[in-house]
Design an enzyme around this catalytic site. Sequence first.
Site, short mmCIF file in Angstrom:
data_model
loop_
_atom_site.label_atom_id
_atom_site.label_comp_id
_atom_site.label_asym_id
_atom_site.label_seq_id
_atom_site.Cartn_x
_atom_site.Cartn_y
_atom_site.Cartn_z
N SER A 160 1.82 4.22 -8.42
CA SER A 160 0.20 4.22 -8.65
C SER A 160 0.49 4.57 -10.33
CB SER A 160 -0.32 5.39 -8.22
OG SER A 160 -1.74 5.45 -8.47
N HIS A 195 -2.63 4.06 0.22
CA HIS A 195 -2.06 4.40 -1.08
C HIS A 195 -1.08 5.52 -1.07
CE1 HIS A 195 -2.44 3.94 -5.47
NE2 HIS A 195 -2.51 5.23 -5.56
#
Length: 406
Positions: free
Chosen positions: A172, A376
Site C-alpha cells: 500500500s 487490501h
Amino acid sequence: MESVSQVLLVLFAVLHASSAVQSDKIRLQVNSEDGRLTVPELVTKYGYGVEEHPIATDDGYQLILHRVSRGNVRPNATVVLLMHGLLCSSADWVVIGPGNALAYLLADRGYDVWLGNARGNRYSRKHDSLNPKRTEFWRFSWHEIGLYDLPATIDYILERTQQRRLHYVGHSQGTTAFFVMTSMRPEYNEKVIEMQALAPVAFMEHMRSPLLRLMTRFLNTLNVLFNLFGIAEFLPNTPILQEVATHICPPTATTNLCMHLLFLLSGYDPNQLDPTLVPILLGHTPAGAATKQVVHFAQGVRSKRFMHYDYGKLRNLGIYGKMSPPEYNLTQISVPIVMYYGLNDLLAAPQDVHRLAVSLPNLQQLVQVNHDRFNHLDFLLANDVRPLLYEGLIERIATVDKHAVN
C-alpha cells in the site's frame, strides 16, 4: 461540521478494526499477549533474532529499523527490505506469527530481513529539533517518506550489510512512497534488485471504499481543520484500543462489529478473517501517521492523478511555480517491478493498478492473487496468504537473486 465529525468517528472505528485470519488448515502461532508487546519483544518471543537500528533522515527525522534473523545472519546474505502501509509499522510483517508472516518466512530461508518504520509511527516519533506534540512535527505526507525516509533507510542498510543492492517489498503506502523515491531520486533505482508491490497505490480514481469515499467529500473541510486547528496526527497508537476491542468486538460474537467495519474499508472476505486476533492487532495498529498523509491520498481520489501535495492555487504557485501540483514522473522508474493485486481490494482497485502497470517502464509481471475476494488487508492477514501470495513472492526473489549481479 457535525457531518465531518461523524465521518471521522466512523473512519476512526474502521481503521482501528484490523483483524487477522485462521483456519482448520493453518493455526497461527500467536496468543493474546502479542498485542501488548513491541516488535522486538514479539520477534524475540518466537525465537528469532532481532536488532534495532536508529537512523536519521536528511530533514532531521529519527527512524527505527528492525532487523529479523533466524540465528546469525550468514555473510553476504541477500537483503530484503519490507515497508509497511498507512497507519502501520514493522509489526505488519510479523503479527500473524511464525510459519505465516512474511518476515519470518524470509528469515527461515536465510535472507537478511529489514523492516522499515516511516516517520510518525510509534517507532519513529523523534526529530532533531521538532517535538511530536507540536504541529510542526507532522507537516509531512508520504511524499516526504519517499523523498527522505526510504533513501535514508536503503543507504543505511546497504552500508551496514556491505551490499550494493537489496530487494524491496512494499504494501500500500509502502509502494506509494517507493514510486515517489524512484521517480524523484532516480539514482535509487540502481540500489534495488527488484521491487515487489503488494496492493500498489498511485492512482486512486476507482477507490471504492464507502467510508473513504465519504471522507473525500469533505476534503476541503479537512484541509481547513488541518491548517487552522492543528489536527496534525491521525489516529495515534493508544493501548486502550486493545481493551475496547475485547468489549465491542468479542471474538465469540456471531456478529462482530470490527469485522463489518473492516469490510467497509478494505473489501468483504469473511472466510479469510478471524475475529479472535482483533485485540492483538489493535495493540499494533494504528501506529500513527500525519493527517497530511490521509489528505494527500484523498486528493488523489479527487484529482484522478498521481501528483504532489495540493496546497491550493496561491501556495502551489509559490512552491511549484504553477497553480496545480505536478504529477510524479513515472517514466523515471527503471527498477524491475512485480505488482500483485486483489479483485476485491477497495483501496487499490484493479482498474487503478492496471493504469499504473502501463505507466511503469520496467514492469516485469502483473499478478492477480488467485482468490476472488482477496482484499487490501488480506495481503498481510489472510488465512491463506502464504500459499496464495508469499510462497510465490519468495520464489520470485530467489529466482531473481540467482541472476542478480551484486
